[in-house]
Design a protein around this motif. Structure first.
Motif, short mmCIF file in Angstrom:
data_model
loop_
_atom_site.label_atom_id
_atom_site.label_comp_id
_atom_site.label_asym_id
_atom_site.label_seq_id
_atom_site.Cartn_x
_atom_site.Cartn_y
_atom_site.Cartn_z
N SER A 63 0.83 -1.22 0.00
CA SER A 63 0.00 0.00 0.00
C SER A 63 0.85 1.26 0.00
O SER A 63 0.40 2.34 -0.42
N SER A 64 2.11 1.15 0.46
CA SER A 64 2.98 2.33 0.53
C SER A 64 3.96 2.41 -0.63
O SER A 64 4.78 3.34 -0.70
N SER A 65 3.90 1.46 -1.56
CA SER A 65 4.84 1.44 -2.69
C SER A 65 4.63 2.64 -3.60
O SER A 65 3.50 3.08 -3.81
N SER A 66 5.73 3.16 -4.15
CA SER A 66 5.65 4.25 -5.12
C SER A 66 6.77 4.08 -6.15
O SER A 66 7.83 3.51 -5.85
N ILE A 67 6.53 4.58 -7.35
CA ILE A 67 7.50 4.48 -8.44
C ILE A 67 7.76 5.88 -9.00
O ILE A 67 6.82 6.61 -9.32
N GLU A 68 9.04 6.24 -9.10
CA GLU A 68 9.41 7.54 -9.66
C GLU A 68 9.77 7.37 -11.13
O GLU A 68 10.51 6.46 -11.51
#
Length: 731
Positions: A63-68
């Motif tokens: 749920s906290s994953s992010s991709i730049e």
């Protein structure tokens, strides 16, 4: 160390690589005995660098994953996004479905952060056919090992930081180039950004590649030379010192490295310039070969996976050849350099153009004196005078038409076939000795003649082994959700194809045919440059969607299909521009096609149809005392009719309709009594092939099966001297 750690997978490769490594260390210590401590420190740094690059951090979506992501490194096609992003510093390949609103966010050009991720993480797809480009290995060379497929996500824009601003500038250049006419956009993107802006330009790249002049489109030493000469001229006008001029060139070249997306050739040339100037300022003389070696070592220290990239390997090998032959006349040097590159061209691309030297003499001046000036003038003037760009485009169109005509003629183009790693290494080693001797003679006349003859005989033997094989094959090409089977005979080899595979294109943009990625490279790798026949089972796109593109690129002697199919307008349209009427053969059950070493028996249909599943052309043949049956997508009713008429038995059978429950009648399979059956179907296909009902039938009858889904390409080879055997591409 780079080859040993990242590319050696067999014990013999490890031994050979280790021996070369020890020999090179000996040479370093022999030549630079006073620098033992420096060399030892360098080896320690290299070991650390290689070790760190061997680490492959993995992650799973939370749920906290992010991709730049940076938009200049993203490809947008309709509402589909692909690009390389980062998750906590770890590079990943990203594919995502996006909305029109999100597309507009990306088109602003700033860094984005993908959050609220809904999708899956998996390994990057690998090659599943012999000769196919390996996407997994390509990205592994960039230290990218995982792929994230997103069904949905939330996009936030980030507009801070110098790196973000640099990527924004690169994005602005991309947008600026896209406003230009097609050819000016293409050359600007290739020569400044090191990328192809559109698949529509793929034919241009193919033309340059087939003529053997693709290297002139690479960002490398020529560009570094142009930039440094330009800056030096300006600095000279302002009476700056040599060191001040160098200080002005450094940021320009560093910017060029960034904007070219870190192209290996540009980094190599820039590093060579930096090192040569710094050593010159410190009055440390260095030979060209040593400068190249030092450049390569530092480049590998920065990027230990460098030599996993074919472009980087070709760039350094070409530079090595230039350094070795620097004293030779231009024409002789060009000839020898092309000979030097041949082993790598055969290893990676399986073909070469015998007239490359002549084409270089024709096209390089056109590139240097027409393409380069028009492209760079247009860069400065297009926004002010677009009409000038239109005039430049017409000039370039005339030139590219001539190059396209030369390429289409196939003059000088030889489909040699793929050589293996040790053959490539042996040929390169012998050619290095040949080049060195031409520059500074070491051998007497008879020794030189023996060296020439040895290289020539080695090429001839390899060519004969590839083109006059002692084995035949029946190969199920992994074309995804579709069928394509190659059948060849031993010497004298004849080659036949049952169906070609193909995909429906739901995109508005033109898509490169699948055969260019799979079937044609496979044929070229085996040295097959023409087909003696293609059998068309029926009209479905997954069986003949690539028929037209295939016939436009490779000669076909005969096209076989069931009677009635010519009445189908779409089929007629596929073939009318690519084959003559006297090459078309319409068939019905009971007919035979007698070919040397093989006889194809047509067992279905019994009457003309419309090319539907129920009318599938079905073929039975025997090779090496083993019988084969292929029925396309024939349904259960057709299978029962076929068996009632012929009461066939076959050792090997390709399941009808990709393992669908509409085929594979239990009574039919029982009477056919195959030793093994084959399923040609796509991974995670939307039809659910093979169906559970079909697998249950096979289990009940005790019939083993293999599928291209699990094995990739499946080959059965036979000869008079060895027992037949199966090979699966994916172990």
């Amino acid at each position: 160390m780079s080859f040993l750690i990242y590319q050696c997978s067999k014990i013999e490769q490890i031994i050979v690589c280790s021996l070369f490594g020890l020999y090179f260390i000996y040479l370093l210590l022999k030549k630079y005995s006073a620098l033992k401590n420096v060399l030892a420190l360098f080896l320690i740094l290299a070991a650390v660098s290689v070790t760190l690059n061997r680490l492959h951090p993995t992650f799973s979506l939370t749920s906290s994953s992010s991709i730049e992501l940076y938009p200049d490194q993203i490809n947008l096609k309709d509402n589909w996004l692909t690009g390389v992003g980062k998750v906590k510093g770890t590079p990943v390949l990203v594919t995502a479905t996006i909305t029109d609103m999100q597309k507009k966010q990306l088109e602003r050009g700033y860094q984005v952060v993908l959050t609220e991720l809904n999708g899956e993480v998996k390994k990057i797809d690998q090659a599943t056919n012999y000769g196919q480009f390996d996407l997994r290995k390509y990205y592994l060379g960039k230290n990218v090992t995982q792929q994230v497929n997103l069904k949905s996500c939330h996009i936030k824009t980030r507009v801070v930081g110098i790196i973000n601003y640099l990527h924004y500038l690169r994005f602005c250049l991309q947008s600026y180039f896209k406003k230009m006419p097609q050819l000016l956009c293409f050359f600007s993107s290739e020569l400044i950004l090191g990328e192809n802006p559109s698949q529509a330009n793929q034919s241009i790249l193919d033309h340059y590649r087939d003529l053997g002049v693709i290297h002139i489109l690479s960002i490398s030493g020529l560009h570094v030379g142009i930039y440094t000469i330009l800056i030096s001229t300006i600095c000279c006008y302002f009476k700056l010192t040599e060191f001040e001029t160098f200080a002005c060139c450094v940021p320009l070249l560093l910017g060029g490295i960034f904007f070219s997306n870190y192209q290996a050739g540009f980094i190599r040339a820039s590093l060579s310039y930096f090192l040569s100037q710094m050593l010159k300022f410190h009055r440390f003389p260095i030979a060209k070969l040593d400068l190249l070696g030092l450049t390569c070592l530092i480049h590998l220290l920065i990027d230990p996976r460098l030599m996993m990239q074919a472009g980087a390997l070709l760039s350094y090998v070409l530079s090595l050849g230039l350094a070795i032959t620097d004293k030779l006349p231009n024409f002789k040097q060009s000839l020898l350099l092309n000979i030097f590159l041949v082993p790598l061209l055969l290893f990676f691309f399986f073909q070469l153009n015998l007239l490359t030297v002549i084409f270089n003499l024709l096209i390089v001046p056109y590139f240097n004196y027409i393409i380069l000036p028009l492209t760079f003038i247009n860069l400065l003037t297009f926004s002010l005078v677009p009409s000038m760009g239109a005039a430049f485009e017409k000039i370039l169109m005339l030139g590219e038409q001539q190059i396209g005509s030369l390429s289409a003629s196939k003059i000088g183009l030889l489909t040699f076939g793929k050589i293996n790693w040790w053959q490539c290494l042996l040929l390169i080693s012998l050619t290095v000795i040949l080049l060195a001797d031409q520059n500074e003679p070491y051998f007497n006349r008879s020794q030189r003649k023996w060296l020439f003859q040895s290289i020539g005989w080695l090429y001839l033997i390899l060519f004969l082994m590839i083109h006059f094989p002692l084995t035949g094959q029946v190969t199920f090409i992994d074309v995804g959700q579709g069928d394509s089977i190659l059948i060849t005979t031993p010497f004298p080899r004849r080659a036949y194809l049952i169906d070609t595979g193909g995909k429906l294109n739901f995109s508005k943009q033109k898509v490169r045919p699948q055969i260019n990625k799979i079937t044609l490279p496979f044929l070229k790798a085996q040295g097959i440059s023409r087909l003696n026949g293609i059998f068309v089972t029926h009209k479905d796109t997954d069986h003949i969607g690539d028929l037209g593109p295939l016939m436009s690129q490779i000669p076909v002697e005969r096209l076989y299909f069931a009677q009635g199919l010519m009445a189908n307008p779409s089929f007629k349209k596929r073939i009318e521009k690519h084959i003559k009427l006297n090459q078309l053969v319409q068939l019905l059950a009971g007919q035979e096609i007698k070919e040397p070493q093989i006889k194809f028996n047509i067992v279905y249909p019994f009457k003309p149809g419309q090319g539907e599943n129920k009318d599938c052309l079905s073929i039975f043949f025997k090779v090496s005392n083993k019988s084969w049956l292929f029925t396309g997508d024939l349904d259960q009713e057709g299978e029962q009719k076929l068996m009632a008429k012929y009461n066939l038995q076959a050792n090997y059978f390709k399941l009808g309709h990709h393992g669908s429950k509409t085929s594979s009648n239990p009574d039919f399979l029982h009477k056919l009594a195959p030793e093994i059956v084959f399923i040609s179907a796509g991974r995670n296909n939307r039809f659910g092939h093979p169906h559970v009902e079909t697998i249950a039938t096979l289990k009940k009858l005790g019939i083993p099966w293999v599928s291209t889904q699990d094995c990739g390409m499946i080959s059965w080879t036979y000869s008079k001297f060895t027992k037949p055997k199966f090979n699966r591409f994916l172990k």
